[in-house]
Design a protein around this motif. Sequence first.
Motif, short mmCIF file in Angstrom:
data_model
loop_
_atom_site.label_atom_id
_atom_site.label_comp_id
_atom_site.label_asym_id
_atom_site.label_seq_id
_atom_site.Cartn_x
_atom_site.Cartn_y
_atom_site.Cartn_z
N THR A 136 0.82 -1.20 0.00
CA THR A 136 0.00 0.00 0.00
C THR A 136 0.85 1.26 0.00
OG1 THR A 136 -1.70 1.23 1.23
CG2 THR A 136 -0.15 -0.07 2.53
N ASN A 137 0.36 2.29 -0.66
CA ASN A 137 0.95 3.62 -0.57
C ASN A 137 0.23 4.46 0.48
OD1 ASN A 137 2.92 3.22 -2.49
ND2 ASN A 137 1.90 4.36 -4.11
N GLU A 138 -0.58 3.84 1.30
CA GLU A 138 -1.33 4.57 2.33
C GLU A 138 -0.40 5.48 3.13
OE1 GLU A 138 -3.69 6.29 4.83
OE2 GLU A 138 -4.59 4.91 3.38
N SER A 139 -0.71 6.75 3.15
CA SER A 139 0.14 7.69 3.88
C SER A 139 -0.68 8.74 4.63
CB SER A 139 1.14 8.37 2.93
OG SER A 139 0.47 9.02 1.86
N GLN A 140 -1.93 8.39 4.94
CA GLN A 140 -2.71 9.25 5.83
C GLN A 140 -2.85 8.66 7.22
OE1 GLN A 140 -6.45 10.76 4.53
NE2 GLN A 140 -5.61 11.87 2.81
N LYS A 141 -2.28 7.47 7.41
CA LYS A 141 -2.35 6.81 8.72
C LYS A 141 -1.04 6.10 8.98
CE LYS A 141 -7.27 5.69 8.05
NZ LYS A 141 -7.30 6.15 6.63
N SER A 142 -0.66 5.98 10.25
CA SER A 142 0.46 5.12 10.60
C SER A 142 0.07 3.68 10.32
CB SER A 142 0.80 5.29 12.09
OG SER A 142 -0.24 4.76 12.89
N ARG A 143 1.06 2.81 10.23
CA ARG A 143 0.75 1.40 9.96
C ARG A 143 -0.14 0.80 11.06
NH1 ARG A 143 6.55 -0.82 9.56
NH2 ARG A 143 6.86 1.08 10.81
N HIS A 193 0.42 13.84 6.34
CA HIS A 193 -0.77 13.88 7.18
C HIS A 193 -0.37 13.74 8.65
CE1 HIS A 193 -4.73 12.79 8.76
NE2 HIS A 193 -5.25 13.22 7.61
N ASP A 194 -1.09 14.43 9.53
CA ASP A 194 -0.77 14.37 10.96
C ASP A 194 -0.74 12.94 11.49
OD1 ASP A 194 -0.58 17.10 11.05
OD2 ASP A 194 -2.53 17.43 12.01
N ASP A 195 -1.61 12.09 10.96
CA ASP A 195 -1.71 10.72 11.48
C ASP A 195 -0.54 9.83 11.09
OD1 ASP A 195 -4.03 11.32 12.77
OD2 ASP A 195 -5.37 10.31 11.37
N VAL A 196 0.27 10.27 10.13
CA VAL A 196 1.43 9.47 9.75
C VAL A 196 2.72 10.02 10.37
CG1 VAL A 196 2.28 10.57 7.61
CG2 VAL A 196 2.25 8.08 7.78
N LEU A 197 2.65 11.13 11.06
CA LEU A 197 3.84 11.71 11.69
C LEU A 197 4.55 10.74 12.65
CD1 LEU A 197 2.69 15.39 12.41
CD2 LEU A 197 4.50 14.65 10.84
N PRO A 198 3.81 9.88 13.39
CA PRO A 198 4.52 8.95 14.28
C PRO A 198 5.54 8.06 13.57
CG PRO A 198 2.20 9.03 14.87
CD PRO A 198 2.35 9.81 13.59
N GLU A 199 5.34 7.80 12.29
CA GLU A 199 6.31 6.98 11.54
C GLU A 199 7.68 7.68 11.47
OE1 GLU A 199 5.84 3.98 10.48
OE2 GLU A 199 3.73 3.69 9.95
N PHE A 200 7.70 8.99 11.67
CA PHE A 200 8.94 9.77 11.52
C PHE A 200 9.44 10.31 12.85
CE2 PHE A 200 6.75 9.88 7.47
CZ PHE A 200 7.76 9.66 6.55
N ASN A 201 8.99 9.71 13.96
CA ASN A 201 9.35 10.22 15.28
C ASN A 201 10.85 10.26 15.54
OD1 ASN A 201 6.82 10.89 16.21
ND2 ASN A 201 6.46 8.96 17.28
N GLU A 202 11.60 9.34 14.92
CA GLU A 202 13.03 9.26 15.18
C GLU A 202 13.84 10.18 14.27
OE1 GLU A 202 14.36 5.25 15.04
OE2 GLU A 202 12.90 4.52 16.49
N MET A 203 13.18 10.90 13.39
CA MET A 203 13.88 11.75 12.43
C MET A 203 14.16 13.14 13.01
SD MET A 203 14.33 9.83 9.77
CE MET A 203 14.51 8.47 10.94
N ASP A 204 15.34 13.67 12.71
CA ASP A 204 15.68 15.05 13.05
C ASP A 204 15.07 15.97 11.99
OD1 ASP A 204 16.79 17.48 13.69
OD2 ASP A 204 18.88 16.87 13.36
N THR A 205 14.14 16.82 12.40
CA THR A 205 13.47 17.72 11.45
C THR A 205 13.92 19.18 11.61
OG1 THR A 205 11.60 17.95 12.97
CG2 THR A 205 11.43 16.23 11.28
N SER A 206 14.97 19.40 12.39
CA SER A 206 15.47 20.76 12.54
C SER A 206 16.26 21.17 11.30
CB SER A 206 16.37 20.86 13.78
OG SER A 206 17.50 20.02 13.64
N ASN A 207 16.18 22.43 10.92
CA ASN A 207 16.93 22.96 9.78
C ASN A 207 16.86 22.00 8.59
OD1 ASN A 207 18.58 24.69 8.32
ND2 ASN A 207 20.47 23.75 9.08
N PRO A 208 15.70 21.77 8.03
CA PRO A 208 15.52 20.73 7.01
C PRO A 208 16.36 20.94 5.75
CG PRO A 208 13.56 22.13 7.17
CD PRO A 208 14.43 22.48 8.32
#
Length: 280
Positions: free
Chosen positions: A64-71, A113-128
């Motif tokens: 799936t390319n589902e990207s509006q929800k976490s797995r 989407h806000d609901d998929v943000l948890p998939e990226f919790n370990e990512m550094d998003t500062s100064n992208p």
Amino acid sequence: MRAMAAAAATAAAWAQRLAGVRGLLLDVSGVLYDGGDGGGTAIPGSVEAVARIKQSGLKLRFCTNESQKSRDKFVGLLQRLGFDISVNEITSPAPAACQILKERGLRPYLLVHDDVLPEFNEMDTSNPNCVVIADSGDSFSYQNVNKAFRVLVSLENPVLISLGEGRYYKESDGLMLDVGPYVKALEYACDIRAEVVGKPAPEFFQAALREMGLEAHETIMIGDDIVSDVGGAQRCGIRALQVRTGKFRPCDEHHPEVKADGYVNDLAEAVDLILQYANK
């Protein structure tokens, strides 16, 4: 006699198309269910079809390319609709995108989407120093897309990573724009090409094959998108059927570039045929 001959010819054609199938890759949205209010509804016969695949001993992967929800949320929705499915059976683009970000030391601006943000919790998003874009739904505002544009245009070597590049998908109340049109807008504005993680990228299908432990010629894809599902799989040597549910439109059967190995009314019919002919 003519009817019997035609039936025999049809059976022979399906037997040839499906010979040697040992595993299935199933698209989810438009094949198992249609999204919508309350989470959506299962497509008639699809819950039972998934159960029959599992009972048959054939290998199975949900692609799936589902990207509006976490797995986790996505699987929870499907379970509530009656499907026998677990997170470890899902191949989706977010984990692959996270791996790319880690390997390349990239810090993403997340247009997701806000609901998929948890998939990226370990990512550094500062100064992208890159942008990750997915189907953001109502978050595809001018302000948010323009922020992504500003990040990209400020970089000497801009990197745009897209979780799929679908044009549209179907919910219960009609067709909905997918991530693809927004990706094309950023590509045009920044004069770049996005790196696609998800269908129809070959790496996505190859990852699913590795997870099943099968070769391309032993596998068949079932989807509703003639380009991303069918075309993407076929470019990897995987046979592909298109269902006439979800986003399917009659013109898909006359697509100028992609022709499915077969067209079926729904997943239930596809499973009937596979179980009848795959081992012959």
